[in-house]
Design a protein around this motif. Structure first.
Motif, PDB file in Angstrom:
ATOM      1  N   CYS A 196       0.807  -0.992   0.114  1.00 12.58           N
ATOM      2  CA  CYS A 196       0.145  -0.094  -0.148  1.00 12.58           C
ATOM      3  C   CYS A 196       0.914   1.223  -0.051  1.00 12.58           C
ATOM      4  O   CYS A 196       0.727   2.142   0.629  1.00 12.58           O
ATOM      5  N   GLU A 207      -3.547   0.049  -3.711  1.00 14.62           N
ATOM      6  CA  GLU A 207      -3.017  -1.321  -3.142  1.00 14.62           C
ATOM      7  C   GLU A 207      -2.930  -2.488  -4.011  1.00 14.62           C
ATOM      8  O   GLU A 207      -3.731  -2.587  -4.830  1.00 14.62           O
ATOM      9  N   HIS A 255      -0.862  10.294   3.743  1.00 16.57           N
ATOM     10  CA  HIS A 255      -0.432   9.143   4.494  1.00 16.57           C
ATOM     11  C   HIS A 255      -1.745   8.273   4.529  1.00 16.57           C
ATOM     12  O   HIS A 255      -2.106   7.210   5.338  1.00 16.57           O
ATOM     13  N   GLN A 256      -2.686   8.484   3.550  1.00 16.29           N
ATOM     14  CA  GLN A 256      -3.771   7.659   3.181  1.00 16.29           C
ATOM     15  C   GLN A 256      -3.752   6.849   1.904  1.00 16.29           C
ATOM     16  O   GLN A 256      -2.998   7.693   0.791  1.00 16.29           O
ATOM     17  N   LYS A 257      -3.839   5.637   1.928  1.00 17.06           N
ATOM     18  CA  LYS A 257      -3.599   4.817   0.740  1.00 17.06           C
ATOM     19  C   LYS A 257      -4.539   5.053  -0.504  1.00 17.06           C
ATOM     20  O   LYS A 257      -5.782   5.583  -0.373  1.00 17.06           O
ATOM     21  N   THR A 260       6.862   4.935  -0.201  1.00 17.56           N
ATOM     22  CA  THR A 260       5.778   5.719   0.210  1.00 17.56           C
ATOM     23  C   THR A 260       6.122   7.211  -0.350  1.00 17.56           C
ATOM     24  O   THR A 260       5.314   8.179  -0.260  1.00 17.56           O
ATOM     25  N   GLN A 297       0.602   6.527  -1.541  1.00 15.32           N
ATOM     26  CA  GLN A 297      -0.207   7.160  -0.630  1.00 15.32           C
ATOM     27  C   GLN A 297      -0.269   8.597  -0.852  1.00 15.32           C
ATOM     28  O   GLN A 297       0.973   9.215  -1.251  1.00 15.32           O
TER      29      GLN A 297
END
Length: 614
Positions: free
Chosen positions: A212, A223, A218-220, A415, A215
């Motif tokens: 995942c 995925e 910090h939100q996916k 990320t 992002q």
């Protein structure tokens, strides 16, 4: 045996749980806020119960009202979904104390793992207490909940206090708990997680891995399962750690253990004691219905000794009503149409529904499953590219470009993907022929061949807004009742379909119009502009307008009329869709007017401040 389930949630996940319940012959009960009275989850349930009194953003956090609703509706079980109260041990106890079945882990397991600080202690990991320059960068995280809410990266000590304040406020709003903590921030790591499933008889399954890493805030966003490129040794280590975490708290039901992977080293992040948003990719790969498994486990049934075998690869993309190029600003309005053939589409909306300001702006999750990762990428990107999405601006183009980006196709992402590539991924690439197609379709629908004029030197013109710029389409009617444009042959034109031949290649454009100004041509969104612009709608240079409806949370410390500001400097913060959004100075200069105040409700386009450019 469970016969009726209340879902203590809303939107997509409520509709998802209801779908399995219907297949199983289980009656469904929805709860809803006043703002959600006509929402899809309330419409599709067998019974819907209004939750009175609370503000829309707080309604689904009122566990006492939800338990009363379950009893009143005759439900015998409660499914929490994800977010809201799904990781609230007190709510789980209240459900059980009311004599209802809780479709989730025991309250004690939630208590041990739902707080990230307690989970780290359980896993032998300590959080940061005092931060020095040598600790930077650090991550401020909410102890309760997830989804990127209450999370901030801090790279300078001077930013720490403001980050803590903002994270506490956002966490309290989203989860009813303002506790936050600090941990080291690992740059360029991959976010990898393990789906677990445990019954009441001691069997624990580790259902593969998910990556995942893509992002925003910090939100996916994207995925996939399995996580690509992991060694067998690392995968086995992740499975072992996840099963150990589950057994340590006598876990029951579906849960997820999350890690940050850097090289061959795994750092434990947290355990989510609930179903994850991205659970469909695991379902696709393992041929399971995880909601059905949750119900079976809640009824006391036993899992097989070994989980099913994984097959193929699955990728999920979250479709949001937002503008990625403008700091991911959420969008509101009417969703006129949403169709995406060829993939699984989980959504909480139907055509004609309103996307409001009170909740998360996710419209749908699109999931593709194929024998290989490359085929799954191609299938999902193609489905998104061809989808009809008529309504507020979405991140659709960003998703397509992300899926086709070399860093993603070669599984080299981490990320920091959007930190590096967002400008390129959001660069406007409007279709230059979309305005002409829109104009020809409009001409056909209005004139019905009656618009020919014997003035060949004066073509018809229509103006459209497209990708932030103004475009003019020019065409004329022919003596035979047809339509023509310079440099382009009009092969066919009616109100819904236009076919143009450009440089010997025929292209088909599907055109849809809603109201007087919204036009959608294939995947391009246009706004029909009036022939003569209204001068009263113009704002002075340096005007700062509200980008969305919301509430002014706070003004920058010390900000007052006459203050010198820099372009991009935060001036105020709005809360919308359960998250804080920074509003920055549009130019370098002097603040000449400030119309916003904490607590003020604002609408899109409202004048908040004016910066007199230097």
């Amino acid at each position: 045996m469970i016969t009726s389930v209340l879902v203590a949630n809303r939107g997509e996940i409520a509709c998802r749980v209801f779908r399995t319940c219907r297949e199983w012959g289980i009656r469904t009960v929805a709860v809803h806020s006043d703002a959600d009275e006509n929402a899809l989850h309330a419409r599709v349930a067998d019974t819907a119960v209004r939750l009175p009194g609370a503000a829309p953003a707080e309604t689904y956090l009122r566990g006492d009202l939800i338990v009363k609703a379950a009893v009143a509706a005759g439900a015998d079980a409660v499914h929490p979904g994800y977010g809201f109260l799904s990781e609230n041990a007190d709510f789980a106890r209240a459900v059980l104390d009311a004599g209802l079945v809780w479709i989730g882990p025991p309250p004690e397991a939630i208590e041990a793992m739902a707080s990230k600080t307690r989970a780290k202690k359980l896993m032998g990991i300590s959080s940061l207490r005092e931060v020095t320059e040598g600790d930077l960068p650090v991550l401020v995280k909410a102890a309760a909940g997830g989804g990127g809410r209450g999370m901030r990266i801090v790279r300078r000590l001077a930013e720490l206090d403001a980050a803590l304040e903002g994270a506490r406020a956002e966490a309290a709003s989203a989860f009813g708990d303002g506790e936050v903590f600090l941990e080291p921030y690992v740059e360029n790591g991959r976010h990898v997680e393990v789906q677990i499933l445990a019954d009441t008889h001691g069997t624990v399954w580790a259902l593969g891995t998910r990556d995942c890493s893509l992002q925003r805030r910090h939100q996916k966003v994207i995925e996939e399962a399995p996580a690509p490129g992991l060694s067998e040794e690392l995968t086995e280590e992740l499975h072992t750690l996840s099963v150990r975490a589950a057994r340590a708290v006598d876990y029951v039901g579906a849960g997820t253990v999350e890690f940050l992977v850097a090289g061959d080293k795994a750092h434990f992040l947290e355990m989510n004691t609930r179903l994850q948003v991205e659970h469909p990719v695991t379902e696709a790969v393992f041929g399971l219905d995880l909601v059905a498994e949750q119900i079976r486990i809640a009824e006391g049934r036993t899992l097989a000794q070994d989980p099913p075998r994984a097959r193929g690869h699955a990728i999920e993309a979250r479709l949001y009503a937002e503008d990625p190029a403008s700091d991911w600003t959420p969008q509101t309005g009417t969703l006129h149409r949403l169709t995406m053939p060829g993939v699984r589409l989980d959504t909480g909306y139907e055509d004609g529904d309103e996307i409001g300001v009170h909740y998360d702006p996710m419209l749908a999750k699109a999931v593709a499953h194929a024998p290989t990762r490359a085929e799954a990428i191609r299938r999902l990107a193609g489905a998104l590219e061809r989808a009809a999405i008529h309504g507020p601006l979405t991140n659709r183009d960003l998703l397509v470009r992300s899926l086709r980006h070399k860093e993603f196709t070669t599984a080299a992402m981490d990320t920091g993907f959007y930190d590096r590539h967002l400008p390129d991924l959001t660069a406007a690439a409007p279709d230059p022929h979309a305005p002409l197609a829109a104009a020809l379709a409009d001409a056909r629908s209005r004139s019905r061949f009656g618009g020919w004029r014997n003035v060949p030197s004066q073509p018809q013109t229509k103006r459209y807004g497209m990708a932030g710029e103004e475009h003019e389409a020019r065409y004329h009617h022919t003596r035979g009742g047809g339509l023509a444009a310079d440099g382009v042959r009009v092969v066919h034109a009616d109100a819904g379909v236009v076919v143009l031949e450009v440089d010997g290649v025929q292209r088909r454009f599907e055109v849809a119009r809603y109201g007087d100004d919204q036009v959608y041509v294939n995947t391009t969104t246009l706004t029909a502009l009036p022939r003569f612009p209204d001068p009263t709608t113009q704002h002075a240079p340096g005007s700062l307008l509200a980008p969305m409806p919301g509430t002014v949370v706070r003004i920058a410390e010390g900000l007052a009329v006459g203050a010198a500001v820099e372009a991009g400097e935060p001036l105020l913060w709005l809360e919308a869709m359960k998250m804080e959004h920074k509003v920055t100075a549009p130019a370098t200069g002097v603040l000449s007017a400030l119309h916003a105040a904490p607590g003020q409700q604002v609408e899109p386009g409202m004048l908040l401040a004016v910066v007199q450019p230097a």
